[in-house]
Design a protein around this motif. Sequence first.
Motif, PDB file in Angstrom:
ATOM      1  N   GLN A   1       0.699  -1.361   0.204  1.00  7.79           N
ATOM      2  CA  GLN A   1      -0.075  -0.049   0.109  1.00  7.79           C
ATOM      3  C   GLN A   1       0.851   1.388   0.032  1.00  7.79           C
ATOM      4  O   GLN A   1       0.591   2.339  -0.644  1.00  7.79           O
ATOM      5  CB  GLN A   1      -1.000  -0.146   1.228  1.00  7.79           C
ATOM      6  CG  GLN A   1      -1.801  -0.975   1.168  1.00  7.79           C
ATOM      7  CD  GLN A   1      -2.861  -1.136   2.504  1.00  7.79           C
ATOM      8  OE1 GLN A   1      -2.436  -1.047   3.508  1.00  7.79           O
ATOM      9  NE2 GLN A   1      -4.151  -1.071   2.063  1.00  7.79           N
TER      10      GLN A   1
ATOM     11  N   LYS B   1       1.194   4.114  -2.884  1.00  9.73           N
ATOM     12  CA  LYS B   1       0.985   5.693  -2.751  1.00  9.73           C
ATOM     13  C   LYS B   1       2.290   6.365  -3.037  1.00  9.73           C
ATOM     14  O   LYS B   1       2.062   7.492  -3.751  1.00  9.73           O
ATOM     15  CB  LYS B   1       0.574   5.716  -1.249  1.00  9.73           C
ATOM     16  CG  LYS B   1       0.302   7.082  -0.915  1.00  9.73           C
ATOM     17  CD  LYS B   1       0.063   7.260   0.612  1.00  9.73           C
ATOM     18  CE  LYS B   1      -0.297   8.661   1.082  1.00  9.73           C
ATOM     19  NZ  LYS B   1      -0.742   8.726   2.301  1.00  9.73           N
TER      20      LYS B   1
ATOM     21  N   LEU C   1      -5.489  -4.539  -3.676  1.00  9.44           N
ATOM     22  CA  LEU C   1      -4.280  -3.767  -3.882  1.00  9.44           C
ATOM     23  C   LEU C   1      -4.207  -3.616  -5.440  1.00  9.44           C
ATOM     24  O   LEU C   1      -3.661  -2.406  -5.823  1.00  9.44           O
ATOM     25  CB  LEU C   1      -2.923  -5.018  -3.429  1.00  9.44           C
ATOM     26  CG  LEU C   1      -2.788  -4.569  -1.939  1.00  9.44           C
ATOM     27  CD1 LEU C   1      -1.843  -5.783  -1.462  1.00  9.44           C
ATOM     28  CD2 LEU C   1      -2.574  -3.438  -1.205  1.00  9.44           C
TER      29      LEU C   1
ATOM     30  N   GLN D   1      -6.384  -3.012  -7.570  1.00 11.24           N
ATOM     31  CA  GLN D   1      -7.530  -1.922  -7.847  1.00 11.24           C
ATOM     32  C   GLN D   1      -6.750  -0.683  -7.706  1.00 11.24           C
ATOM     33  O   GLN D   1      -6.700   0.234  -8.331  1.00 11.24           O
ATOM     34  CB  GLN D   1      -8.662  -2.162  -7.114  1.00 11.24           C
ATOM     35  CG  GLN D   1      -9.825  -1.345  -7.486  1.00 11.24           C
ATOM     36  CD  GLN D   1      -9.861   0.044  -7.291  1.00 11.24           C
ATOM     37  OE1 GLN D   1      -9.403   0.446  -6.224  1.00 11.24           O
ATOM     38  NE2 GLN D   1     -10.484   0.911  -8.174  1.00 11.24           N
ATOM     39  N   GLU D   2      -6.070  -0.749  -6.398  1.00 16.47           N
ATOM     40  CA  GLU D   2      -5.514   0.722  -6.044  1.00 16.47           C
ATOM     41  C   GLU D   2      -4.329   0.915  -6.963  1.00 16.47           C
ATOM     42  O   GLU D   2      -4.129   2.121  -7.304  1.00 16.47           O
ATOM     43  CB  GLU D   2      -4.894   0.584  -4.505  1.00 16.47           C
ATOM     44  CG  GLU D   2      -6.025   0.428  -3.417  1.00 16.47           C
ATOM     45  CD  GLU D   2      -5.419   0.361  -2.098  1.00 16.47           C
ATOM     46  OE1 GLU D   2      -4.036   0.703  -1.862  1.00 16.47           O
ATOM     47  OE2 GLU D   2      -5.963  -0.156  -1.267  1.00 16.47           O
TER      48      GLU D   2
ATOM     49  N   GLU E   1      -5.589   2.275 -10.538  1.00 15.24           N
ATOM     50  CA  GLU E   1      -6.283   3.262 -10.082  1.00 15.24           C
ATOM     51  C   GLU E   1      -5.211   4.376  -9.948  1.00 15.24           C
ATOM     52  O   GLU E   1      -5.214   5.463 -10.811  1.00 15.24           O
ATOM     53  CB  GLU E   1      -7.182   3.445  -9.067  1.00 15.24           C
ATOM     54  CG  GLU E   1      -8.075   4.737  -8.933  1.00 15.24           C
ATOM     55  CD  GLU E   1      -8.731   4.504  -7.599  1.00 15.24           C
ATOM     56  OE1 GLU E   1      -9.697   5.655  -7.271  1.00 15.24           O
ATOM     57  OE2 GLU E   1      -8.869   3.903  -6.919  1.00 15.24           O
ATOM     58  N   ALA E   2      -3.968   4.484  -9.225  1.00 10.48           N
ATOM     59  CA  ALA E   2      -3.251   5.255  -9.110  1.00 10.48           C
ATOM     60  C   ALA E   2      -2.267   5.353 -10.396  1.00 10.48           C
ATOM     61  O   ALA E   2      -2.017   6.604 -10.780  1.00 10.48           O
ATOM     62  CB  ALA E   2      -2.169   4.604  -8.005  1.00 10.48           C
TER      63      ALA E   2
ATOM     64  N   ASP F   1     -15.737  -1.802  -1.645  1.00  6.50           N
ATOM     65  CA  ASP F   1     -15.239  -0.974  -0.850  1.00  6.50           C
ATOM     66  C   ASP F   1     -16.167  -0.270   0.052  1.00  6.50           C
ATOM     67  O   ASP F   1     -17.467  -0.132  -0.265  1.00  6.50           O
ATOM     68  CB  ASP F   1     -14.701   0.328  -1.607  1.00  6.50           C
ATOM     69  CG  ASP F   1     -14.192   1.341  -1.308  1.00  6.50           C
ATOM     70  OD1 ASP F   1     -13.809   1.134  -0.025  1.00  6.50           O
ATOM     71  OD2 ASP F   1     -14.373   2.624  -1.334  1.00  6.50           O
TER      72      ASP F   1
ATOM     73  N   SER G   1     -11.067  -2.577 -11.181  1.00 12.40           N
ATOM     74  CA  SER G   1     -10.175  -1.757 -11.682  1.00 12.40           C
ATOM     75  C   SER G   1     -10.159  -2.062 -13.523  1.00 12.40           C
ATOM     76  O   SER G   1      -9.847  -1.256 -14.002  1.00 12.40           O
ATOM     77  CB  SER G   1      -8.860  -2.189 -11.189  1.00 12.40           C
ATOM     78  OG  SER G   1      -8.717  -3.415 -11.068  1.00 12.40           O
TER      79      SER G   1
END
Length: 492
Positions: free
Chosen positions: A159, A163, A248, A250-251, A254-255, A302, A351
């Motif tokens: 994570q 980020k 993870l 998906q994150e 997306e990022a 979510d 995603s």
Amino acid sequence: MEEIEDRINLPEYSKLVTDCLSYYFDTRLTLIRPTVEERIHEFSEAKYLPSLLRSGFACLVQICQLEFQLFQHFFPRSADDPNNLLPLIEPVFTIMYDIARPLLIHVNDVDTLCELVEIVKGEVLDDQISRKGKPVICLRSLVEATLSDVQERLTYRAQTYIKEEIGGFVPSLGELDYPELLYRNNQEASSSKEQQEENGVEIVEASESPVEIEEDSREDNIYPAVLLTVEFIPKIYYSLGSEIFAGLAQEAVEACTLSIGVASKKVSKTASILDGLLFQIRHLLILREQLAPFEASFSFVDKELDFSHMRDHLLKILNGEASMLTLSASNALFQLMSKGAPTVRERQKDSKRELEEQLKSVCEAYIMTVTKQMVEPMLSFVTKVSAVRSAGSNQEKPLREQAFASVEKLRTAVARSSEALASELEDIVKLTSVYLPNASTRAVLFQPVRSNIAEAHSQIAQLLESDYNEADARQVSLLSSEQLEQVMDLLG
């Protein structure tokens, strides 16, 4: 001892067996603890956790095998359940765990954590324990607990990586130097290929992919945020459970797509709008291509708290619409506690689907941009005619005699569009080929552009036939179907 174990159903014998086992485990632990501690400390001297876990677990498996054989000799009935050996093995295991855990919580590198998962899961659980079977079965629960700790640390660091490294990626000017960066890299690749051919090295040409993906995916031609993402996702895919991986992934996607969008805007400012759109299409396609092999779901639920009810009740209290002094059911505090509690809202996020939607949106923007660049004057003319006719004004006056639709205005619109087709279309096709080397991908984009251009010419031709005379048509000089087809052959 075997005869005593046979009478274990009797209370006095049961207690005797328990006391014997306890004494046996205490004695064995006293004998083997110093040796185990010495070995584990030797393994930990390098402060390299993968080596410690690999060597430490191999040592524990060997000890467990030997201790099980000895235990089976003295307590044959108790040895039928290998987990009865756990009171001896667990303290031995704790010796290594107490040394390994402080090292684990200081590991920040995702690659190292993935390696640890592979050691614990692949080498120890799936290989050694599964292969050696009953003698080491009591180690399974202890190893699984270690695996959970490593995966928990990996999830946290993943994570953070998403980020800071993917979402927080800040490109340099050179990394956004499009399309020059592609020109340079392609030129270097061509020069290298020619040099290999001169040296007699056999070159195997890659066959063109039948699906709509990019085969030009060399690392030096990929935006770094995309490269980080496509390298990151396979690592966690094999190291984490499907639900955690889906969240993870998906994150990360997306990022990455957000980073591509930001970079695309910068490319649009430094190069052109078309470059920005092609940059985005190119890298979204690469990202989609890299996600395709994974069979796992990229969707997850979510959950978030909704405080809107609480906010509404608090506003009523602040505005004096509800009183806290009344002794009835309408008391503001009673209403707040009974009806103002936050609720849990669930939202399904996928995603892959979001990536497809964004790719579709950017492709449509590209198609409209190219269409407008080619035939915007003609489209604008047709739009004005449609608007006037829909409004019902100037119906008595012929279209060719109205100021906005004079022959000269129509001739200018057609001339500007014809000039754009003659001078700019080839450059657009070449630029698109640089960003999207795959012919099938370009065909998907060019087909709607081709249809839009043909439709614009068709609408003008209909207006010329219905509202203008032959002299006007000759003056306008609209491209014939054959001429237009010849021009649009550039689109494939």
